[in-house]
Structures are given as C-alpha cells and as structure tokens.
Write a protein that holds these residues in place. Structure first.
Motif: not given
Length: 187
Positions: A91-104, A108-115
């Motif tokens: 199915r992956r004929a063309l590479p798709l941009a990586d989709v990052e899920h948001r931490p949440g 705290s935002p810093a702890a979420d980002a680190e995790r």
C-alpha cells in the motif's frame, strides 16, 4: 482460582460468549505485545489484535490443544501481523509524512514531552531488534511472563529465551544510551 484456558475454550465452543471474552481479556496484553513486536506501530498492533481475535473466534474449533490457547492465539497474531505488514508494504507506494500523536493527559507538558520522547525512542530501538527478541523482551519485561511460558510460545528453549532477552537488553541499552537512565539505576 481462575478457570483454566482449556475449560474456557470448552465453554466457548459450547456457545458461551462470556467464556471467549474471558480468554481475550486474559490474553489481550500478551497478544498486543506479540503484534507490536512485529508491526512496531501501536495502531497497527491494535488492528492486528482485533483481526486475530475475530479469526480466533471463527477458528476456535481448530485449537487442538485448548490448554495451550495462549500459544495458539499468539501464532494467529503472528500470522495476522505478517499479513498486515505485507499489505502495508504494498500500500505504501509513496512515503507519507510521519504523523506524531500529541502527548497529553500527564502532570505537565514537560513530563508529557519527556514521556513521549521516551516512548518514541523505545519503539524505534525495539524496531531494530529481530522479531523474536522484540517478542521476548515485550512479553517478559512488559507482561511479566516467565521464560518457560515465553519459550513455549515462541518455540525455543528456556535457555534460548533468556539469551534472547539478554541480547535484546544489551542492544537496547546501546541504542538508548544514558539518555533515559533513571537516577535510581546507578550502581
């Protein structure tokens, strides 16, 4: 004392939907670990598990050793994961941009980002391991399975299961380095 897998399989074959649901609840995390070992992507692992559970339900009468339901289910998960990977490669004929899920949802935002960074790095490092090593490390360290259970599931000896775990941990330590070492890991 929990009902044995063989008894739950017998009840499920007799039409007891609750018995099959109990089997799935009991083995879901291990099935997910096996799927993740192959797919390396949590969303794909979820899809593989759902597909494998449907297949297991449809083919429950083919489970020749109900007392080894976990190993039978894991083999279905492995097969479905391989099928999924083959499908995705086509199915992956063309590479798709990586989709990052948001931490949440953390403290705290810093702890979420680190995790989130730890999770991303760990998944990337796990992806560099051979499938059998990923499976062993996830089942042992994440699910708490004993080496005898893992050996029966993956089709190797207990000694080889221990070797796979040791090798996988060594590679993971090398890949992850000291970036994610906790202070209490000193010594």
């Amino acid at each position: 004392m929990p009902e044995a897998d063989a008894a739950l399989v017998a009840r499920a074959l007799a039409g007891d939907a609750d018995a099959f649901e109990a089997l799935l609840r009991r083995h879901h995390r291990a099935a997910y670990a096996v799927a993740l070992a192959f797919t390396r992507e949590p969303a794909d692992a979820d899809d593989v598990c759902q597909d494998a559970f449907v297949r297991a339900y449809e083919r429950l009468a083919d489970c020749r050793e109900p007392e080894r339901f976990a190993a039978w289910l894991a083999q279905i998960v492995r097969n479905r994961a391989r099928n999924r990977l083959a499908y995705l490669r086509l199915r992956r004929a063309l590479p798709l941009a990586d989709v990052e899920h948001r931490p949440g949802g953390g403290a705290s935002p810093a702890a979420d980002a680190e995790r989130w960074e730890l999770r991303r790095a760990l998944l990337a490092a796990l992806g560099k391991l051979p499938a059998v090593q990923r499976e062993v490390v996830l089942l042992h360290d994440l699910e708490g399975w004993k080496h005898a259970e893992i050996a029966a599931l993956v089709g190797c000896s207990e000694v080889m299961s221990r070797r796979h775990l040791s090798d996988a941990r060594r590679v993971l330590r090398g890949l992850l380095g000291d970036r994610f070492r906790r202070d209490d890991d000193d010594g």
